[in-house]
Design a protein around this motif. Structure first.
Motif, PDB file in Angstrom:
ATOM      1  N   THR A   1       0.917  -1.261   0.002  1.00  0.00           N
ATOM      2  CA  THR A   1      -0.087  -0.157  -0.128  1.00  0.00           C
ATOM      3  C   THR A   1       0.745   1.313   0.029  1.00  0.00           C
ATOM      4  OG1 THR A   1      -1.767  -1.249   1.155  1.00  0.00           O
ATOM      5  CG2 THR A   1      -1.948   1.196   1.212  1.00  0.00           C
ATOM      6  N   ARG A   2       1.877   1.134   0.755  1.00  0.00           N
ATOM      7  CA  ARG A   2       3.106   2.267   0.775  1.00  0.00           C
ATOM      8  C   ARG A   2       3.642   2.596  -0.490  1.00  0.00           C
ATOM      9  NH1 ARG A   2       4.625   4.800   5.619  1.00  0.00           N
ATOM     10  NH2 ARG A   2       6.918   4.388   5.051  1.00  0.00           N
ATOM     11  N   LEU A   3       3.874   1.496  -1.046  1.00  0.00           N
ATOM     12  CA  LEU A   3       4.951   1.842  -2.343  1.00  0.00           C
ATOM     13  C   LEU A   3       3.702   2.499  -3.614  1.00  0.00           C
ATOM     14  CD1 LEU A   3       7.063  -1.383  -2.376  1.00  0.00           C
ATOM     15  CD2 LEU A   3       7.590   0.842  -2.111  1.00  0.00           C
ATOM     16  N   LYS A   4       2.579   2.037  -3.271  1.00  0.00           N
ATOM     17  CA  LYS A   4       1.627   2.455  -4.471  1.00  0.00           C
ATOM     18  C   LYS A   4       1.001   3.751  -4.286  1.00  0.00           C
ATOM     19  CE  LYS A   4       0.003  -2.064  -6.190  1.00  0.00           C
ATOM     20  NZ  LYS A   4      -1.198  -2.975  -6.528  1.00  0.00           N
ATOM     21  N   SER A   5       1.145   4.094  -2.891  1.00  0.00           N
ATOM     22  CA  SER A   5       0.919   5.387  -2.656  1.00  0.00           C
ATOM     23  C   SER A   5       1.687   6.766  -3.525  1.00  0.00           C
ATOM     24  CB  SER A   5       0.981   5.825  -1.204  1.00  0.00           C
ATOM     25  OG  SER A   5       0.006   4.870  -0.491  1.00  0.00           O
ATOM     26  N   PHE A   6       0.827   7.870  -3.924  1.00  0.00           N
ATOM     27  CA  PHE A   6       1.259   8.759  -4.628  1.00  0.00           C
ATOM     28  C   PHE A   6       1.432   9.850  -3.749  1.00  0.00           C
ATOM     29  CE2 PHE A   6      -0.185   6.359  -7.887  1.00  0.00           C
ATOM     30  CZ  PHE A   6       0.396   6.827  -9.214  1.00  0.00           C
ATOM     31  N   ARG A   7       2.825  10.510  -3.596  1.00  0.00           N
ATOM     32  CA  ARG A   7       3.029  11.856  -2.670  1.00  0.00           C
ATOM     33  C   ARG A   7       1.957  13.021  -2.994  1.00  0.00           C
ATOM     34  NH1 ARG A   7       8.722  13.562  -2.148  1.00  0.00           N
ATOM     35  NH2 ARG A   7       8.437  11.856  -0.747  1.00  0.00           N
ATOM     36  N   ASN A   8       1.557  13.681  -1.924  1.00  0.00           N
ATOM     37  CA  ASN A   8       0.734  14.484  -1.758  1.00  0.00           C
ATOM     38  C   ASN A   8      -0.800  14.029  -1.704  1.00  0.00           C
ATOM     39  OD1 ASN A   8       2.379  16.977  -1.696  1.00  0.00           O
ATOM     40  ND2 ASN A   8       2.648  16.831  -3.723  1.00  0.00           N
ATOM     41  N   ASP A   9      -1.023  12.730  -1.778  1.00  0.00           N
ATOM     42  CA  ASP A   9      -2.318  12.421  -2.020  1.00  0.00           C
ATOM     43  C   ASP A   9      -3.111  12.232  -0.421  1.00  0.00           C
ATOM     44  OD1 ASP A   9      -2.833  11.582  -4.438  1.00  0.00           O
ATOM     45  OD2 ASP A   9      -2.530   9.355  -4.206  1.00  0.00           O
ATOM     46  N   TRP A  10      -2.396  11.924   0.677  1.00  0.00           N
ATOM     47  CA  TRP A  10      -2.910  12.069   1.875  1.00  0.00           C
ATOM     48  C   TRP A  10      -2.836  13.579   2.475  1.00  0.00           C
ATOM     49  CZ3 TRP A  10      -0.914   9.714   6.976  1.00  0.00           C
ATOM     50  CH2 TRP A  10      -2.053   9.586   8.028  1.00  0.00           C
ATOM     51  N   PHE A  11      -3.975  14.113   2.832  1.00  0.00           N
ATOM     52  CA  PHE A  11      -3.708  15.410   3.223  1.00  0.00           C
ATOM     53  C   PHE A  11      -3.105  15.617   4.656  1.00  0.00           C
ATOM     54  CE2 PHE A  11      -7.906  13.830   4.871  1.00  0.00           C
ATOM     55  CZ  PHE A  11      -8.018  14.504   6.170  1.00  0.00           C
ATOM     56  N   LEU A  12      -3.192  14.382   5.469  1.00  0.00           N
ATOM     57  CA  LEU A  12      -2.726  14.583   6.809  1.00  0.00           C
ATOM     58  C   LEU A  12      -1.174  14.326   6.671  1.00  0.00           C
ATOM     59  CD1 LEU A  12      -5.170  12.511   8.776  1.00  0.00           C
ATOM     60  CD2 LEU A  12      -4.899  14.852   8.955  1.00  0.00           C
ATOM     61  N   ASP A  13      -0.466  13.578   5.633  1.00  0.00           N
ATOM     62  CA  ASP A  13       0.723  13.781   5.427  1.00  0.00           C
ATOM     63  C   ASP A  13       1.241  13.696   4.155  1.00  0.00           C
ATOM     64  OD1 ASP A  13       3.565  13.303   5.541  1.00  0.00           O
ATOM     65  OD2 ASP A  13       3.342  11.270   6.657  1.00  0.00           O
ATOM     66  N   ILE A  14       1.364  14.937   3.448  1.00  0.00           N
ATOM     67  CA  ILE A  14       1.740  15.376   2.174  1.00  0.00           C
ATOM     68  C   ILE A  14       3.011  14.651   1.637  1.00  0.00           C
ATOM     69  CG2 ILE A  14      -0.034  16.952   1.847  1.00  0.00           C
ATOM     70  CD1 ILE A  14       2.395  19.106   1.836  1.00  0.00           C
ATOM     71  N   GLY A  15       3.931  14.433   2.452  1.00  0.00           N
ATOM     72  CA  GLY A  15       5.083  13.964   2.019  1.00  0.00           C
ATOM     73  C   GLY A  15       5.296  12.522   2.067  1.00  0.00           C
ATOM     74  N   ALA A  16       4.066  11.803   2.481  1.00  0.00           N
ATOM     75  CA  ALA A  16       3.907  10.222   2.305  1.00  0.00           C
ATOM     76  C   ALA A  16       3.749   9.949   0.979  1.00  0.00           C
ATOM     77  CB  ALA A  16       2.929   9.771   3.442  1.00  0.00           C
ATOM     78  N   GLY A  17       4.316   8.857   0.705  1.00  0.00           N
ATOM     79  CA  GLY A  17       4.235   8.212  -0.613  1.00  0.00           C
ATOM     80  C   GLY A  17       5.361   8.595  -1.592  1.00  0.00           C
ATOM     81  N   ILE A  18       5.415   8.128  -2.747  1.00  0.00           N
ATOM     82  CA  ILE A  18       6.453   8.375  -3.811  1.00  0.00           C
ATOM     83  C   ILE A  18       5.647   9.217  -5.123  1.00  0.00           C
ATOM     84  CG2 ILE A  18       7.881   7.352  -5.520  1.00  0.00           C
ATOM     85  CD1 ILE A  18       7.860   4.693  -3.514  1.00  0.00           C
TER      86      ILE A  18
END
Length: 98
Positions: A17-34
């Protein structure tokens, strides 16, 4: 009713799930993802992509050590093959397509 994953299976699902996450997708942590859109859209970014995959994988709760990592790029598609050891001392292998 569905089953909850636990142990090594839950960690593997979290890594995927974390590898498939795009950066800026989650408003609580915009630095999460790639930042997949920018990295897959440019040439010569394979080393940077590998570093980002390593960062995200090792930052996943329950992952102790990365033991293998391979990446295949074709246009804007990426196939990630990785293996890691988790807190349960199990070695896990994953193939993730982006």
């Amino acid at each position: 009713m569905g089953q909850w994953l636990s142990g090594s299976q839950a960690i593997a699902q979290n890594v995927t799930t974390r590898l498939k996450s795009f950066r800026n997708d989650w408003f609580l942590d915009i630095g999460a993802g790639i930042d997949w859109l920018r990295l897959l859209g440019a040439r010569g970014t394979q080393k940077r992509i590998l570093r980002e995959i390593e960062r995200v994988t090792l930052g996943t709760p329950g992952v102790v050590r990365l033991t293998g990592l391979d990446l295949t790029l074709q246009g804007r598609d990426a196939k990630i093959f990785l293996s890691y050891i988790d807190v349960y001392r199990a070695e896990n292998s994953l193939a993730v397509e982006i």
